[in-house]
Design an enzyme around this catalytic site. Structure first.
Site, PDB file in Angstrom:
ATOM      1  N   LEU A  53       0.826  -1.212   0.000  1.00  0.00           N
ATOM      2  CA  LEU A  53       0.000   0.000   0.000  1.00  0.00           C
ATOM      3  C   LEU A  53       0.865   1.268   0.000  1.00  0.00           C
ATOM      4  O   LEU A  53       0.402   2.349   0.313  1.00  0.00           O
ATOM      5  CB  LEU A  53      -0.959  -0.024   1.203  1.00  0.00           C
ATOM      6  N   SER A  54       2.155   1.107  -0.342  1.00  0.00           N
ATOM      7  CA  SER A  54       3.056   2.237  -0.586  1.00  0.00           C
ATOM      8  C   SER A  54       3.328   3.120   0.625  1.00  0.00           C
ATOM      9  O   SER A  54       3.326   4.348   0.526  1.00  0.00           O
ATOM     10  CB  SER A  54       2.527   3.108  -1.735  1.00  0.00           C
ATOM     11  N   GLU A  89      14.322   5.709  -4.267  1.00  0.00           N
ATOM     12  CA  GLU A  89      14.024   4.274  -4.142  1.00  0.00           C
ATOM     13  C   GLU A  89      14.949   3.459  -5.060  1.00  0.00           C
ATOM     14  O   GLU A  89      15.509   2.448  -4.665  1.00  0.00           O
ATOM     15  CB  GLU A  89      12.560   4.077  -4.532  1.00  0.00           C
ATOM     16  N   ASP A 107       3.557   5.038  -7.579  1.00  0.00           N
ATOM     17  CA  ASP A 107       3.226   5.237  -6.167  1.00  0.00           C
ATOM     18  C   ASP A 107       3.517   6.670  -5.745  1.00  0.00           C
ATOM     19  O   ASP A 107       2.732   7.318  -5.060  1.00  0.00           O
ATOM     20  CB  ASP A 107       4.045   4.285  -5.282  1.00  0.00           C
TER      21      ASP A 107
HETATM   22  C1  GLA Z   1       5.342  -1.258  -6.713  1.00  0.00           C
HETATM   23  C2  GLA Z   1       6.180  -0.205  -7.409  1.00  0.00           C
HETATM   24  C3  GLA Z   1       5.393   0.526  -8.498  1.00  0.00           C
HETATM   25  C4  GLA Z   1       4.691  -0.463  -9.446  1.00  0.00           C
HETATM   26  C5  GLA Z   1       3.961  -1.545  -8.644  1.00  0.00           C
HETATM   27  C6  GLA Z   1       3.421  -2.635  -9.519  1.00  0.00           C
HETATM   28  O1  GLA Z   1       4.303  -0.642  -5.999  1.00  0.00           O
HETATM   29  O2  GLA Z   1       6.653   0.730  -6.479  1.00  0.00           O
HETATM   30  O3  GLA Z   1       6.242   1.381  -9.208  1.00  0.00           O
HETATM   31  O4  GLA Z   1       5.603  -1.018 -10.342  1.00  0.00           O
HETATM   32  O5  GLA Z   1       4.800  -2.148  -7.665  1.00  0.00           O
HETATM   33  O6  GLA Z   1       2.453  -2.141 -10.363  1.00  0.00           O
END
Ligand code: GLA
Length: 379
Positions: A121-122, A156, A168
């Site tokens: 969920l970033s 990142e 994200d």
């Molecule tokens: C992670 C990465 C994104 C994207 C997703 C898959 O969240 O950070 O950049 O590639 O995976 O869609």
């Protein structure tokens, strides 16, 4: 509350606060770093960074989630990753700012976040974007949303070592409340796709531990780039399913299946955004079902726990629910879209079957799409 904690830790009130959300991706998985389309939305969960400039060049970092630990480094020195995993994102962001030609000075920083961590969920993008907002405010850099996203991605890629795309960070920087964001990851153009009245976004966290995420993630990206290269393309954006099939014999099994997923997924994103705008839940359900199946068979990034959650949702609501694994893969969360009136039925089915079938407990969130980066100056 946070301001009092800041005062207790650093001896003065914060000069400003930046906050940024985690995200859930409705569809468009592993397409961002292939120049494709994605359809994420910001979660109501946010990472908040309270900040105060200091004039000795030191960046001193505390986190309310890890009160026992801290990190401190000089923003002008060369440094490598430190011992605190969470604080390395701060080191990474400062390094990215320096590499971009800016000279970040010293800062006292207090981080607090309610974005679930390690769930796809970033939470890390939310932290990067909030930090970039804090530095941009503190040093008066007029960074726009796309620049903030690119710096977060650079942090990142280069310091953390995950070769992620830009989705994200861009949705965390640019999201608007109440709407998903259709992003063209080639041009970075964005377009809203509002969530229709009466629909609910339900995030089901499998609580399956995510393992080998970065290494497997990077391998998938290499397969995609190698496939594009063999097909004579700059990236998979311009490829078609027929084109990928025509090159099958020149591609490894992995390259072929990853590339096929990406080109088909791009079509699904555009069709899903259209279905969302037209309020066509059945169409959306079919597209997300195909998307999940493609993650199972072609991109090979799901786990039995997330497959089980998708199956439980489908068994409970059939084509009244759109459901798929979301995010970077290998576990994490499943996103579901259904009528608000069906949420109770969905959650009851998860409650009844998930633990019994997997031995795990799911955590569920019913989400209203949140806002992107916000920066406030207190002085
Ligand atoms: C992670 C990465 C994104 C994207 C997703 C898959 O969240 O950070 O950049 O590639 O995976 O869609």
């Amino acid at each position: 509350m946070s301001s009092t904690a800041f005062q207790a830790l650093f001896g003065a009130a914060p000069q400003g606060t930046a906050s940024a959300p985690g995200r859930v991706n409705l569809i468009g998985e592993f397409t961002d770093y292939n120049g494709g389309w994605v359809l994420p939305l910001a979660l109501p969960f946010r990472c908040r960074v309270d900040w105060q400039r200091r004039d000795d060049g030191t960046v001193s970092v505390r986190s309310r989630e890890y009160p026992e630990s801290m990190d401190s480094f000089n923003s002008q020195d060369e440094y490598s990753p430190g011992e605190q995993g969470w604080a390395n994102y701060v080191r990474a962001v400062v390094a990215a700012l320096r590499e971009s030609g800016r000279a970040p000075g010293g800062m006292n920083l207090l981080i607090s976040s309610d974005v679930p961590q390690g769930r796809g969920l970033s939470s890390s993008a939310a932290l990067e974007v909030a930090l970039l907002g804090a530095f941009a405010s503190a040093f008066n850099w007029p960074l726009d949303q796309a620049e903030i996203a690119a710096l977060g991605q650079r942090a990142e890629n280069q310091f953390i070592g995950c070769q992620c795309g830009i989705m994200d960070q861009l949705v965390s920087a640019a999201a608007q409340a109440g709407t998903a964001l259709q992003i063209d990851c080639q041009s970075l153009a964005t377009e809203d796709a509002a969530i229709p009245e009466g629909w609910a976004i339900v995030v089901l966290d499998s609580n399956h531990p995510r393992q080998l995420v970065d290494s497997e993630y990077n391998l998938r990206r290499q397969d995609c780039e190698a496939a594009a290269n063999i097909m004579g393309l700059a990236n998979l954006r311009e490829a078609t399913p027929e084109g990928v099939r025509a090159h099958q014999s020149a591609l490894t099994r992995g390259q072929f299946s990853r590339a096929l997923h990406v080109v088909e997924e791009n079509h699904r994103v555009l069709a899903s955004a259209q279905a969302l705008r037209a309020g066509q839940l059945t169409e959306l359900a079919a597209l997300l079902a195909q998307g999940h199946q493609s993650l199972v068979e072609l991109f090979e990034v799901t786990v039995p726990a997330t497959d089980t959650l998708v199956a439980i949702a489908k068994n409970a609501l059939g084509n009244r629910v759109a459901a798929r694994q979301t995010g970077g893969g290998f576990g994490g969360a499943v996103v579901c879209i259904c009528e608000q009136d069906d949420v109770e039925l969905l959650l009851a089915a998860v409650q009844q079957h998930y633990h019994q079938q997997t031995g795990l407990e799911a955590t569920s969130f019913v989400c209203t799409p949140g806002r992107g980066l916000e920066c406030v100056i207190h002085e």
